[in-house]
Design an enzyme around this catalytic site. Structure first.
Site, PDB file in Angstrom:
ATOM      1  N   TRP A 191      -9.191  -2.206  -2.300  1.00 21.47           N
ATOM      2  CA  TRP A 191     -10.475  -2.784  -1.917  1.00 21.47           C
ATOM      3  C   TRP A 191     -11.368  -3.010  -3.140  1.00 21.47           C
ATOM      4  CZ3 TRP A 191     -15.580  -1.272  -2.380  1.00 21.47           C
ATOM      5  CH2 TRP A 191     -16.513  -1.987  -1.621  1.00 21.47           C
ATOM      6  N   GLY A 199      -8.861  -4.332   4.470  1.00 24.08           N
ATOM      7  CA  GLY A 199      -9.268  -2.946   4.658  1.00 24.08           C
ATOM      8  C   GLY A 199     -10.770  -2.769   4.770  1.00 24.08           C
ATOM      9  N   ASP A 200     -11.520  -3.855   4.758  1.00 22.01           N
ATOM     10  CA  ASP A 200     -12.978  -3.780   4.784  1.00 22.01           C
ATOM     11  C   ASP A 200     -13.473  -3.733   6.231  1.00 22.01           C
ATOM     12  OD1 ASP A 200     -15.494  -4.491   2.819  1.00 22.01           O
ATOM     13  OD2 ASP A 200     -15.789  -5.257   4.848  1.00 22.01           O
ATOM     14  N   LEU A 201     -14.257  -2.708   6.550  1.00 18.47           N
ATOM     15  CA  LEU A 201     -14.742  -2.538   7.916  1.00 18.47           C
ATOM     16  C   LEU A 201     -15.646  -3.696   8.332  1.00 18.47           C
ATOM     17  CD1 LEU A 201     -14.877  -0.756  10.437  1.00 18.47           C
ATOM     18  CD2 LEU A 201     -16.780   0.478   9.365  1.00 18.47           C
ATOM     19  N   GLY A 202     -16.454  -4.197   7.406  1.00 10.69           N
ATOM     20  CA  GLY A 202     -17.336  -5.320   7.722  1.00 10.69           C
ATOM     21  C   GLY A 202     -16.567  -6.569   8.104  1.00 10.69           C
TER      22      GLY A 202
END
Length: 216
Positions: A149, A168-171
């Site tokens: 990330w 892998g970014d939650l946003g």
């Protein structure tokens, strides 16, 4: 935005062309682009890959204000230098970095970054600009504390690469759910499949997915 202006901003693509491609390729994403408006990704210009990654290590898992304070204390250790060189980091006692506010893990990561910069594992900025995205990921994730990330954020915001999708970014996952009406958080594989139609401008799509969370 004219291509010449995009290049002056450091982007390796024209956002107007990219937005048009995404709208044609995925009308649902196009509706989001229409609601958000002009693309506004701003590059974080740096002449040193070491400095850029060192800042990223300091900022990990901290609020911006807290990280900025700690970074200021670390930089003060090396005044009047504007930013320490790798040899400076290795030449100072780790306890002094800890006293400035770095955790043990971040101190170890910063020292490993310095060592790997000196041994050539971390390439120069000139060299990294000639490498493809996956080669950069493979090279930089050898450094302790640098994950995929972190490298993807550098590809997007440091190098202006056009086709980065940080799965892998939650946003990104939340923005996708809002944009496409998913129940719960979509799995990365679901996003990756749809994103095939976004190539070669997945960085632009990612930026708009982040903005989806800011809409009413």
């Amino acid at each position: 935005m004219p291509a010449s202006l995009a290049l002056r901003r450091g982007l390796l693509y024209d956002p107007v062309v990219a937005s048009g491609h995404l709208t044609d390729a995925d009308p649902a994403l196009g509706r989001l682009i229409g609601r958000v408006g002009e693309y506004g990704l701003e590059l974080r210009h740096s002449r040193s890959l070491f400095a850029s990654l060192a800042r990223a290590i300091v900022y990990q898992q901290l609020s911006g204000a807290a990280a900025s304070t700690i970074l200021g204390r670390v930089l003060a250790l090396f005044a009047p230098r504007r930013f320490p060189a790798p040899a400076d980091i290795l030449g100072i006692a780790p306890e002094r970095l800890r006293a400035a506010g770095l955790s043990a893990a971040k101190t170890a990561a910063l020292r490993d970054l310095a060592a790997r910069t000196l041994d050539g594992t971390v390439p120069s900025m000139a060299r990294v600009r000639r490498m493809d995205d996956e080669a950069i990921v493979a090279q930089l994730t050898q450094v302790r504390g640098i994950g995929r990330w972190t490298v993807e954020m550098h590809l997007m915001f440091g190098l202006g690469r056009p086709d980065v999708l940080p799965l892998g970014d939650l946003g990104i996952r939340k923005g996708y759910a809002v944009t496409f009406g998913s129940r719960g958080l979509p799995e990365p594989a679901v996003i990756a499949r749809r994103a095939e139609r976004w190539r070669p401008y997945r960085s632009v799509a990612s930026w708009y997915l982040w903005r989806a969370l800011e809409l009413d």
